[in-house]
Scaffold this active site. Sequence first.
Site, PDB file in Angstrom:
ATOM      1  N   GLU A  51       4.584  -8.844  27.263  1.00 33.04           N
ATOM      2  CA  GLU A  51       5.217  -8.580  28.556  1.00 33.04           C
ATOM      3  C   GLU A  51       6.620  -9.166  28.510  1.00 33.04           C
ATOM      4  OE1 GLU A  51       3.313 -10.392  31.871  1.00 33.04           O
ATOM      5  OE2 GLU A  51       1.345  -9.651  31.315  1.00 33.04           O
ATOM      6  N   ASP A  62       6.419 -16.474  41.029  1.00 31.90           N
ATOM      7  CA  ASP A  62       6.591 -17.367  39.883  1.00 31.90           C
ATOM      8  C   ASP A  62       6.657 -18.836  40.259  1.00 31.90           C
ATOM      9  OD1 ASP A  62       6.559 -15.629  37.636  1.00 31.90           O
ATOM     10  OD2 ASP A  62       8.445 -14.798  38.342  1.00 31.90           O
TER      11      ASP A  62
END
Lengths: 261, 421
Positions: A51, A62
Amino acid sequence: MTDSKTAAAIDSAAAEGRPAFIGYLPAGFPDKETSIAAAIELVRNGADVIEIGVPYSDPVMDGPVIQQATTEVLARGFRIAEVFEIVEAVTQATDAAVLVMTYYNIIDRMGPAEFARRLAEAGGAGAITPDLIPDEAEEWIAAVDAHGLDRVFLAAPTSTPQRLARIAEASRGFVYGVSLMGVTGAREAVSEAAERVVRGAKEAGAQRVCVGLGVSTRAHVEEIGAYADGVIVGTALVAALRDGGPQAVGRIAAELTGREI
Amino acid sequence: MSTPRYRNAEGPYFGRYGGRWMPESLVAALDELESAFRAAKTDEDFVAEYQRLSRDYTGRPSLLTEVPRFAAEAAGQGPAPRIFLKREDLNHTGSHKINNVLGQALLARRLGKTRLIAETGAGQHGVATATAAALFGMECVVYMGAEDTRRQALNVARMRLLGAEVVPVAHGAQTLKDAINEALRDWVASVETTHYVLGTVAGPHPFPEMVRWFHQVIGEEAREQILQITGRLPDAVTACVGGGSNAMGIFHGFLDDPEVALYGYEAGGEGLDSGRHASAITLGRSGVLHGARSYLMQDADGQTVDSHSISAGLDYPSVGPEHAYLADTGRVRYEPVTDAECMDAFEALCRTEGIIPAIESAHALAGAVRLTRSWGAEAANRSIVVSLSGRGDKDVATAAEWFDLLPPQDGSEAPETGVQA
């Protein structure tokens, strides 16, 4: 048989009797060449799917480690074109399926059709879109389908059976099972919710479910690998890259995949 | 009636804007919130409790005050219109924000949540949330950009006095948008026990519709009050627009009165050419941020561009999706007001009427001045309602600096402003 590049990578891991290993690295961290080298090291040490995360100004999913890395990348004047260059370089150097992981406004700004076209042109396998739910994805699905790319949607511990069915239906390649309620980052233990998400998504029709968020040790990988088709690791790799460069990424990948103790 | 109906628009979409551009992890909570909101709106007990709190705790209805000396100053040599201020500054906690917060806290209690989290820019929404948490006996965490904690130190102290934890957010531009990011990260991990009290008409569905609903009282009262005083509807209503909650609240009362012109004033900062502004509608383009499609200040790659305004409360690079829709339909006109223009209006209201407005609200006052001047001789028979969304106590240090009211800094003693900057 499948014509999904990502599904094929997961299936060939399954044929070897192991879960697929999926590694996340932010595009351009700490610089373009190093991020390419780190992704290649990852594949050499057992990653089946890569990824490439697109640095974004407002990464709500995140945790601190990935935020800090992507903020640094943005601060040096990173442009989106670099993502496609990295995808192309990693695709050419390895046989891994290379996905892009991006918050949706990046796609929206370029236009879904153009983003999908450039991703396909670079040899990418598809994209994971953490803040896009199937309810809003009509335009995106049409765009990736025009190029035969994979589209990975997230399933959460709180997703209802109805939503899981919709997510399974919208996804191509695999369904990204979110292992816990929270943002990215290493955790001590794998939440028990992870197995529930995998079971629910499969019952709702998903063929392949890979689990991410909080996975950082070989024990986590073994535990999740017992019930999921693949294991996704991000923060632990980003921290290794930050502290020890591509070699450290290779070492931790080998450890996580059980190639080295 | 052949006029289009704008009132009571329901989410998730307002034209092509709105929706839910959010991680899947939060969808269940948003669904739960939406059903609770729909049920509460038609539940007499809920509505009665909300109205009781609005009256006995907030102090509603808020006044509509005519400001003739300010109007005369706005008109200069020309004839003056009648200008009225909708006094949300007189609400408990000093701004309109309390309307929404009390409503959401009541909803949170219905949902069995015991912890409230919020983002704040100027601190007004954080103060209001901390206040509601104290009133309801709930835990409270407020996320605030580190830059804003410095600009609004007094409000930080206020929130802490009210028992809230204030978390300075040190990444990104360290302002409102980054505080929202951090609140969303908290919420993803804590959604079982926690309600996120989003402070404006932005975010994923149902927030834009729900936050507007809790603020609609502003426009309903204003419409009734102006009819009572002047016997007719105003010619214009002006409001400042950051995320746009006070503006949606007051505009809503007049949306289906086509004879009332509606004006939203965005933060023009140091001027649109400077690049340092927060005029998302005027210079933005469609994009998705914090869960909604709307106008967004972004670069060619889709990265959010940092906004700038002298008022922390307008320092937001996007705007509520219903505003984006109302801009496209032409029902509301949106224009930027620069820091300088806004501070002139701020000073004029202080001097002519003895009312210190929030710098956010001063953008709406500057809009009224601009309208008055553009009307020329026709201003004489016209009237304007200005949404005075908050009071300016929190802004005295900023204003003192802007107007150079502080004694020269010799490095020895802090100036005696009574305010810690």
